[in-house]
Scaffold this motif. Structure first.
Motif, PDB file in Angstrom:
ATOM      1  N   LEU A 140       2.271  10.676  -3.171  1.00 53.05           N
ATOM      2  CA  LEU A 140       1.172  11.425  -2.567  1.00 53.05           C
ATOM      3  C   LEU A 140       1.462  11.744  -1.099  1.00 53.05           C
ATOM      4  O   LEU A 140       2.098  10.963  -0.402  1.00 53.05           O
ATOM      5  CB  LEU A 140      -0.132  10.633  -2.644  1.00 53.05           C
ATOM      6  CG  LEU A 140      -0.689  10.344  -4.041  1.00 53.05           C
ATOM      7  CD1 LEU A 140      -1.901   9.425  -3.926  1.00 53.05           C
ATOM      8  CD2 LEU A 140      -1.066  11.625  -4.764  1.00 53.05           C
ATOM      9  N   ASP A 141       0.947  12.899  -0.673  1.00 55.06           N
ATOM     10  CA  ASP A 141       1.052  13.278   0.734  1.00 55.06           C
ATOM     11  C   ASP A 141      -0.131  12.753   1.538  1.00 55.06           C
ATOM     12  O   ASP A 141      -0.037  12.632   2.762  1.00 55.06           O
ATOM     13  CB  ASP A 141       1.104  14.801   0.862  1.00 55.06           C
ATOM     14  CG  ASP A 141       2.272  15.394   0.111  1.00 55.06           C
ATOM     15  OD1 ASP A 141       3.420  15.103   0.470  1.00 55.06           O
ATOM     16  OD2 ASP A 141       2.026  16.148  -0.864  1.00 55.06           O
ATOM     17  N   ARG A 167       3.994   8.946   0.491  1.00 52.24           N
ATOM     18  CA  ARG A 167       5.377   9.237   0.870  1.00 52.24           C
ATOM     19  C   ARG A 167       5.548   8.938   2.357  1.00 52.24           C
ATOM     20  O   ARG A 167       4.566   8.816   3.099  1.00 52.24           O
ATOM     21  CB  ARG A 167       5.694  10.709   0.602  1.00 52.24           C
ATOM     22  CG  ARG A 167       4.890  11.663   1.447  1.00 52.24           C
ATOM     23  CD  ARG A 167       5.454  13.058   1.440  1.00 52.24           C
ATOM     24  NE  ARG A 167       4.630  13.963   2.226  1.00 52.24           N
ATOM     25  CZ  ARG A 167       4.630  14.041   3.560  1.00 52.24           C
ATOM     26  NH1 ARG A 167       5.407  13.233   4.267  1.00 52.24           N
ATOM     27  NH2 ARG A 167       3.840  14.909   4.191  1.00 52.24           N
ATOM     28  N   PRO A 168       6.789   8.838   2.847  1.00 53.12           N
ATOM     29  CA  PRO A 168       6.995   8.704   4.289  1.00 53.12           C
ATOM     30  C   PRO A 168       6.368   9.877   5.033  1.00 53.12           C
ATOM     31  O   PRO A 168       6.554  11.034   4.671  1.00 53.12           O
ATOM     32  CB  PRO A 168       8.526   8.716   4.420  1.00 53.12           C
ATOM     33  CG  PRO A 168       9.014   8.189   3.102  1.00 53.12           C
ATOM     34  CD  PRO A 168       8.043   8.720   2.080  1.00 53.12           C
ATOM     35  N   GLY A 169       5.573   9.568   6.028  1.00 50.72           N
ATOM     36  CA  GLY A 169       4.862  10.606   6.756  1.00 50.72           C
ATOM     37  C   GLY A 169       3.504  10.936   6.180  1.00 50.72           C
ATOM     38  O   GLY A 169       2.755  11.736   6.757  1.00 50.72           O
ATOM     39  N   GLY A 170       3.175  10.342   5.039  1.00 50.34           N
ATOM     40  CA  GLY A 170       1.875  10.580   4.419  1.00 50.34           C
ATOM     41  C   GLY A 170       0.753   9.982   5.242  1.00 50.34           C
ATOM     42  O   GLY A 170       0.943   9.029   6.004  1.00 50.34           O
ATOM     43  N   ARG A 171      -0.448  10.546   5.077  1.00 44.60           N
ATOM     44  CA  ARG A 171      -1.581  10.169   5.925  1.00 44.60           C
ATOM     45  C   ARG A 171      -2.699   9.527   5.109  1.00 44.60           C
ATOM     46  O   ARG A 171      -3.000   9.965   3.991  1.00 44.60           O
ATOM     47  CB  ARG A 171      -2.127  11.402   6.646  1.00 44.60           C
ATOM     48  CG  ARG A 171      -3.303  11.136   7.574  1.00 44.60           C
ATOM     49  CD  ARG A 171      -3.695  12.395   8.304  1.00 44.60           C
ATOM     50  NE  ARG A 171      -2.650  12.798   9.230  1.00 44.60           N
ATOM     51  CZ  ARG A 171      -2.599  12.442  10.524  1.00 44.60           C
ATOM     52  NH1 ARG A 171      -3.562  11.662  11.020  1.00 44.60           N
ATOM     53  NH2 ARG A 171      -1.635  12.840  11.299  1.00 44.60           N
ATOM     54  N   LEU A 172      -3.320   8.515   5.686  1.00 43.03           N
ATOM     55  CA  LEU A 172      -4.495   7.862   5.123  1.00 43.03           C
ATOM     56  C   LEU A 172      -5.679   8.107   6.045  1.00 43.03           C
ATOM     57  O   LEU A 172      -5.574   7.930   7.267  1.00 43.03           O
ATOM     58  CB  LEU A 172      -4.258   6.360   4.991  1.00 43.03           C
ATOM     59  CG  LEU A 172      -5.468   5.496   4.610  1.00 43.03           C
ATOM     60  CD1 LEU A 172      -5.893   5.772   3.171  1.00 43.03           C
ATOM     61  CD2 LEU A 172      -5.159   4.015   4.803  1.00 43.03           C
ATOM     62  N   THR A 173      -6.824   8.515   5.464  1.00 43.31           N
ATOM     63  CA  THR A 173      -8.054   8.658   6.238  1.00 43.31           C
ATOM     64  C   THR A 173      -9.185   7.964   5.482  1.00 43.31           C
ATOM     65  O   THR A 173      -9.394   8.235   4.298  1.00 43.31           O
ATOM     66  CB  THR A 173      -8.424  10.129   6.464  1.00 43.31           C
ATOM     67  OG1 THR A 173      -7.347  10.798   7.130  1.00 43.31           O
ATOM     68  CG2 THR A 173      -9.682  10.240   7.316  1.00 43.31           C
ATOM     69  N   VAL A 264     -14.330   6.716  11.442  1.00 40.11           N
ATOM     70  CA  VAL A 264     -13.247   7.426  10.754  1.00 40.11           C
ATOM     71  C   VAL A 264     -11.941   6.805  11.223  1.00 40.11           C
ATOM     72  O   VAL A 264     -11.679   6.738  12.429  1.00 40.11           O
ATOM     73  CB  VAL A 264     -13.260   8.935  11.066  1.00 40.11           C
ATOM     74  CG1 VAL A 264     -12.065   9.607  10.393  1.00 40.11           C
ATOM     75  CG2 VAL A 264     -14.560   9.582  10.620  1.00 40.11           C
ATOM     76  N   ILE A 265     -11.152   6.333  10.272  1.00 40.51           N
ATOM     77  CA  ILE A 265      -9.867   5.705  10.583  1.00 40.51           C
ATOM     78  C   ILE A 265      -8.751   6.550  10.001  1.00 40.51           C
ATOM     79  O   ILE A 265      -8.798   6.909   8.817  1.00 40.51           O
ATOM     80  CB  ILE A 265      -9.780   4.277  10.008  1.00 40.51           C
ATOM     81  CG1 ILE A 265     -10.889   3.413  10.600  1.00 40.51           C
ATOM     82  CG2 ILE A 265      -8.428   3.648  10.281  1.00 40.51           C
ATOM     83  CD1 ILE A 265     -11.911   3.014   9.601  1.00 40.51           C
ATOM     84  N   THR A 266      -7.776   6.881  10.801  1.00 37.92           N
ATOM     85  CA  THR A 266      -6.589   7.590  10.309  1.00 37.92           C
ATOM     86  C   THR A 266      -5.354   6.764  10.607  1.00 37.92           C
ATOM     87  O   THR A 266      -5.286   6.029  11.607  1.00 37.92           O
ATOM     88  CB  THR A 266      -6.450   8.980  10.957  1.00 37.92           C
ATOM     89  OG1 THR A 266      -6.371   8.834  12.380  1.00 37.92           O
ATOM     90  CG2 THR A 266      -7.638   9.867  10.607  1.00 37.92           C
ATOM     91  N   ALA A 267      -4.354   6.879   9.733  1.00 45.28           N
ATOM     92  CA  ALA A 267      -3.097   6.161   9.901  1.00 45.28           C
ATOM     93  C   ALA A 267      -2.006   6.912   9.164  1.00 45.28           C
ATOM     94  O   ALA A 267      -2.265   7.668   8.227  1.00 45.28           O
ATOM     95  CB  ALA A 267      -3.228   4.738   9.354  1.00 45.28           C
ATOM     96  N   VAL A 268      -0.772   6.686   9.583  1.00 40.96           N
ATOM     97  CA  VAL A 268       0.376   7.389   9.008  1.00 40.96           C
ATOM     98  C   VAL A 268       1.349   6.386   8.441  1.00 40.96           C
ATOM     99  O   VAL A 268       1.658   5.356   9.069  1.00 40.96           O
ATOM    100  CB  VAL A 268       1.079   8.267  10.078  1.00 40.96           C
ATOM    101  CG1 VAL A 268       2.355   8.898   9.513  1.00 40.96           C
ATOM    102  CG2 VAL A 268       0.120   9.341  10.583  1.00 40.96           C
ATOM    103  N   HIS A 269       1.865   6.710   7.246  1.00 35.74           N
ATOM    104  CA  HIS A 269       2.901   5.879   6.641  1.00 35.74           C
ATOM    105  C   HIS A 269       4.251   6.343   7.185  1.00 35.74           C
ATOM    106  O   HIS A 269       4.644   7.484   6.974  1.00 35.74           O
ATOM    107  CB  HIS A 269       2.872   6.024   5.109  1.00 35.74           C
ATOM    108  CG  HIS A 269       3.765   5.030   4.421  1.00 35.74           C
ATOM    109  ND1 HIS A 269       5.119   5.193   4.333  1.00 35.74           N
ATOM    110  CD2 HIS A 269       3.485   3.879   3.772  1.00 35.74           C
ATOM    111  CE1 HIS A 269       5.633   4.191   3.654  1.00 35.74           C
ATOM    112  NE2 HIS A 269       4.663   3.368   3.312  1.00 35.74           N
ATOM    113  N   PRO A 270       4.953   5.480   7.908  1.00 33.17           N
ATOM    114  CA  PRO A 270       6.197   5.930   8.559  1.00 33.17           C
ATOM    115  C   PRO A 270       7.318   6.245   7.577  1.00 33.17           C
ATOM    116  O   PRO A 270       7.281   5.804   6.435  1.00 33.17           O
ATOM    117  CB  PRO A 270       6.567   4.745   9.454  1.00 33.17           C
ATOM    118  CG  PRO A 270       5.938   3.570   8.782  1.00 33.17           C
ATOM    119  CD  PRO A 270       4.670   4.070   8.159  1.00 33.17           C
TER     120      PRO A 270
END
Length: 270
Positions: A140-141, A167-173, A264-270
């Motif tokens: 998932l992106d 995936r690497p670079g994918g975002r969670l909100t 609202v929490i955002t984070a990125v999968h490196p």
């Protein structure tokens, strides 16, 4: 997935009781709403629906353009209206709504039958738990959740599952209400709010969740308080709409007392 994992209050509230039919959640969305810019003089049912759609839009705007290339999933999709909105308005490549409750998945497929027929390869609804997501690794992106995480029994497993499927670079909100630190907050909330007393909502401190995300490998964490756009508007709408015997207005009290807030929490999968 073992349906015995569904906590009894969650099973009842989103099963036989069907919270989406309550006047407090006009239109079938099940969230407290983003009331920014809405006239609160005498809010209508249309305003209530607009507030709930606005909350989704606030979350979905956190995903970068070009969005047409992104494959997303929503964790805790309920009746699936938000996933359909994500596809319709933001034109993501694909959106899959995931919910632990089979009644909700059945409702989502029925309510959004036209959208499913129109986008058979781009919109789907499926059973799954936050700590047992039905997706392959790095598939998932983006992953998002709108006012569902307060029902998850724990958030550590969710953080690790999110890291697994992105995936690497994918975002969670994630957006929902989180509690202040310390056992005193949880105890006081259980006295103020029946949903915490009966176990429907779980008192998750914001700091504990951001720690879970960091340990799961996420970077670029950002938290934004949006309580000022949520609690006063919700309370004003409930004042004219829902008898106090059917709905407690103590969420606004808890917010003003510093016991909980909406983030609202955002984070990125490196």
């Amino acid at each position: 997935m073992d349906q015995n994992r569904i906590p009894a209050p969650v099973r009842r509230t989103y099963g036989a009781d069907d919270l989406s039919e309550a006047p407090s959640f006009a239109g079938g969305f099940i969230n407290f709403g983003d009331w920014h810019g809405i006239d609160l003089t005498a809010p209508t049912a249309e305003d209530r629906v607009h507030s709930q759609e606005q909350l989704y839009r606030r979350v979905l705007r956190t995903f970068p353009e070009p969005r047409e290339q992104l494959r997303l999933a929503e964790v805790g999709c309920g009746r699936g209206l938000g996933a359909a909105l994500a596809l319709r308005e933001f034109r993501f490549a694909a959106v899959t709504g995931v919910d632990i409750h089979p009644d909700q998945i059945e409702r989502a497929r029925a309510v959004n039958a036209k959208a499913l027929a129109t986008y058979p390869d781009r919109l789907a609804y499926t059973l799954g738990a936050a700590d047992q997501l039905p997706f392959p690794d790095a598939s998932l992106d983006g992953l998002y959740s709108v006012e569902a995480a307060q029902h998850f029994r724990e958030l550590t497993g969710f953080a690790h599952e999110a890291a697994r499927v992105l995936r690497p670079g994918g975002r969670l909100t994630v957006t929902t209400f989180f509690t202040a630190d310390g056992p005193d907050a949880a105890e006081r909330l259980s006295l103020l709010l029946a949903s915490f007393a009966d176990g429907l909502d779980v008192p998750h401190p914001l700091t504990a969740f951001t720690t879970d995300l960091t340990k799961a490998g996420f970077t670029d964490l950002h938290t934004e308080s949006i309580g000022a756009d949520v609690w006063p508007g919700l309370d004003r709408y409930l004042t004219d709409t829902v008898p106090t015997s059917h709905w407690t207005r103590n969420f606004l009290t808890a917010y003003r007392d510093g016991l909980l807030d909406y983030h609202v929490i955002t984070a990125v999968h490196p």
